[in-house]
Design an enzyme around this catalytic site. Structure first.
Site, PDB file in Angstrom:
ATOM      1  N   SER A 102       0.805  -1.179  -0.020  1.00 21.26           N
ATOM      2  CA  SER A 102       0.042   0.014   0.125  1.00 21.26           C
ATOM      3  C   SER A 102       0.753   1.273  -0.111  1.00 21.26           C
ATOM      4  O   SER A 102       2.134   1.440   0.262  1.00 21.26           O
ATOM      5  CB  SER A 102      -0.866  -0.018   1.155  1.00 21.26           C
ATOM      6  OG  SER A 102      -1.518  -1.156   1.307  1.00 21.26           O
TER       7      SER A 102
HETATM    8  C1  LIG Z   1      -3.693  -4.181  -0.119  1.00 17.56           C
HETATM    9  S1  LIG Z   1      -3.286  -5.632  -0.112  1.00 17.56           S
HETATM   10  C2  LIG Z   1      -2.323  -5.618   1.873  1.00 17.56           C
HETATM   11  C3  LIG Z   1      -1.162  -4.742   1.935  1.00 17.56           C
HETATM   12  C4  LIG Z   1      -0.392  -5.224   3.028  1.00 17.56           C
HETATM   13  N1  LIG Z   1      -1.012  -5.138   4.576  1.00 17.56           N
HETATM   14  C5  LIG Z   1       1.086  -5.126   2.959  1.00 17.56           C
HETATM   15  O1  LIG Z   1       1.303  -4.557   3.978  1.00 17.56           O
HETATM   16  O2  LIG Z   1       1.700  -5.229   1.978  1.00 17.56           O
HETATM   17  C6  LIG Z   1      -4.804  -6.769   0.294  1.00 17.56           C
HETATM   18  C7  LIG Z   1      -4.290  -8.237   0.501  1.00 17.56           C
HETATM   19  O3  LIG Z   1      -5.605  -8.793   1.279  1.00 17.56           O
HETATM   20  C8  LIG Z   1      -5.830 -10.221   0.815  1.00 17.56           C
HETATM   21  N2  LIG Z   1      -6.960 -10.545   0.733  1.00 17.56           N
HETATM   22  C9  LIG Z   1      -8.084 -10.454   0.190  1.00 17.56           C
HETATM   23  N3  LIG Z   1      -8.918 -11.177   0.740  1.00 17.56           N
HETATM   24  C10 LIG Z   1      -8.700 -11.421   1.964  1.00 17.56           C
HETATM   25  C11 LIG Z   1      -9.351 -12.350   3.024  1.00 17.56           C
HETATM   26  N4  LIG Z   1     -10.826 -12.647   2.656  1.00 17.56           N
HETATM   27  N5  LIG Z   1      -8.474 -12.785   3.945  1.00 17.56           N
HETATM   28  C12 LIG Z   1      -7.234 -12.411   4.233  1.00 17.56           C
HETATM   29  N6  LIG Z   1      -6.586 -11.643   3.025  1.00 17.56           N
HETATM   30  C13 LIG Z   1      -7.264 -11.263   2.121  1.00 17.56           C
HETATM   31  C14 LIG Z   1      -5.272  -9.992  -0.619  1.00 17.56           C
HETATM   32  O4  LIG Z   1      -4.863 -11.229  -0.974  1.00 17.56           O
HETATM   33  C15 LIG Z   1      -4.128  -9.220  -0.623  1.00 17.56           C
HETATM   34  O5  LIG Z   1      -2.759  -9.550  -0.520  1.00 17.56           O
END
Ligand SMILES: C[S@@+](CC[C@H](N)C(=O)[O-])C[C@H]1O[C@@H](n2cnc3c(N)ncnc32)[C@H](O)[C@@H]1O
Length: 393
Positions: A102
């Site tokens: 992000s």
């Molecule tokens: C914007 S990214 C997160 C960025 C992260 N916090 C970082 O520091 O890089 C969103 C993440 O949420 C994950 N995601 C989507 N749905 C999810 C779920 N139901 N449970 C857990 N993770 C999920 C995606 O695969 C993705 O890797």
């Protein structure tokens, strides 16, 4: 071509200074920023995004173009690291970004919203590249941090990256909507993927008085971060703090039916009823009006179908596939043609939601809040929980 160590370090220092100057990176998070540097969480192949908007550059490979790679890492922009749940090859952009690192100013703003202090136990939803989990681990101790990721390849890559820092929080592969009971209860929960509902498990696993910070994305669009405080009775309430465009939790992605299916295969305008409006579709196209409409409507979403020049048709559809509406935007026009069909008059709902907001003096994001009932029902409010916003359906 390689990037000199000194130049790379200098560019990260520039990022730290820029974030500090903005006020997003505060002195209490600076040691974590240094202990878990962003560069360790960025893979070789990346798609740099933009600070405002959904555009992406073509893929940048570190070994081929280190200057562009470092430039992205040291900039306050989001960086896409996966497309289409990994079903995407090559350098071109894919259909939907499904994992990312992000935007740094958003990362630290959300961490500030989380109000952590020593000894707090934190659950993160959406490990992604692992940077946020590592920052939390650097601040609170790895034993106090648990992070859940739904995608196997993303989860594995994050594990490797975090191991390189020597910080080892608990990384879980699973659906973050279920939280992670093994380490509950938590003092804080932070989600870095957006949700339209607040999962029951989150309320159950956070202690009374604990805080949940999550991007909330109403069906209509116009997402924002909400900071909820959990109450003794298992309800929660709190205000929106800032706008945010986070990818949705995987299970909540919408797969809309084609407009033809809404029209039952009949030729235009099918059984749509024609009327005129003075509300321009342009007046409801901004992030804030969309958010406010999203607070007041349920299960309705917009889509703009391009027309000639700057003209377009704004389509509204309901998720139950019972109703549709269009409003035709023409530059310079003072009145706009509307068609509506089905049990819900979707244009009327959207127009009423916009009218209410105008009557309130067009309040900004920070004046709105959410209350979550024990059964997960959401009530949006203006200024205080005893002033609920109208709900159109
Ligand atoms: C914007 S990214 C997160 C960025 C992260 N916090 C970082 O520091 O890089 C969103 C993440 O949420 C994950 N995601 C989507 N749905 C999810 C779920 N139901 N449970 C857990 N993770 C999920 C995606 O695969 C993705 O890797």
């Amino acid at each position: 071509m390689t990037q000199g160590k000194g130049t790379a370090e200098a560019s990260l220092e520039r990022l730290a200074s820029a974030l500090t100057e903005q006020g997003t990176l505060t002195s209490d998070w600076l040691p974590a920023f240094k202990r878990a540097p962003r560069k360790l969480f960025i893979p070789d192949l990346i798609w740099p995004g933009t600070a405002h908007g959904a555009e992406h550059a073509q893929g940048v490979l570190k070994s081929e173009n280190p200057a562009a790679w470092w430039d992205a890492v040291a900039s306050d922009i989001p960086i896409t690291t996966q497309w289409d749940d990994g079903q995407h090859d090559g350098r071109a952009v894919g259909k939907i970004p499904t994992s990312s690192n992000s935007m740094p100013s958003m990362v630290f703003s959300m961490l500030t919203d989380l109000s952590v202090s020593e000894g707090h136990r934190v659950l993160e939803i959406g490990t992604g590249t692992g940077w946020n989990a590592a920052l939390l681990a650097a601040r609170l101790g790895a034993e106090n941090v648990t992070s859940v990721e739904v995608d196997t390849a993303v989860h594995e890559a994050a594990r490797k990256a975090i191991e390189n820092t020597g910080l080892v929080p608990t990384l879980v592969l699973g659906d973050g909507a279920d939280g992670y009971t093994d380490h509950a209860p938590y003092d804080r929960l932070i989600a870095t993927a957006s949700t339209g509902e607040i999962p029951r498990a989150w309320l159950e696993q956070v202690k009374p008085g604990g805080i949940i910070v999550t991007p909330w994305w109403p069906e209509y669009g116009g997402g924002a971060i909400v900071r909820l405080v959990v109450n003794e009775d298992g309800t929660a309430a709190g205000r929106f703090t800032r706008t945010a465009a986070f990818m949705r939790l995987r299970q909540q992605r919408r797969k809309p039916k084609h407009v033809r299916q809404y029209m039952g295969g009949k030729p235009w305008p099918a059984d749509g009823v024609r009327s005129m409006t003075q509300l321009s579709p342009e007046d409801i196209a901004g992030w804030l009006p969309m958010f406010v409409i999203g607070l007041q409507t349920r299960g309705v979403f917009p889509w703009a179908e391009e027309g000639e020049g700057d003209a377009y048709a704004l389509w509204l559809r309901d998720t139950a596939v019972t109703s549709w509406a269009t409003a035709d935007y023409e530059p310079e026009a003072e009145r706009f043609t509307v068609y509506q069909s089905g049990p819900r008059d979707l244009w009327d709902e959207v127009e009423a939601a916009h009218r209410w907001w105008v009557q309130q003096g067009r309040p900004g994001f920070d004046r709105f809040g959410l209350t979550v009932a024990r059964d997960g029902r959401l009530t949006a409010w203006l200024d205080s929980p005893d002033r609920p916003v109208p709900c159109m359906s």
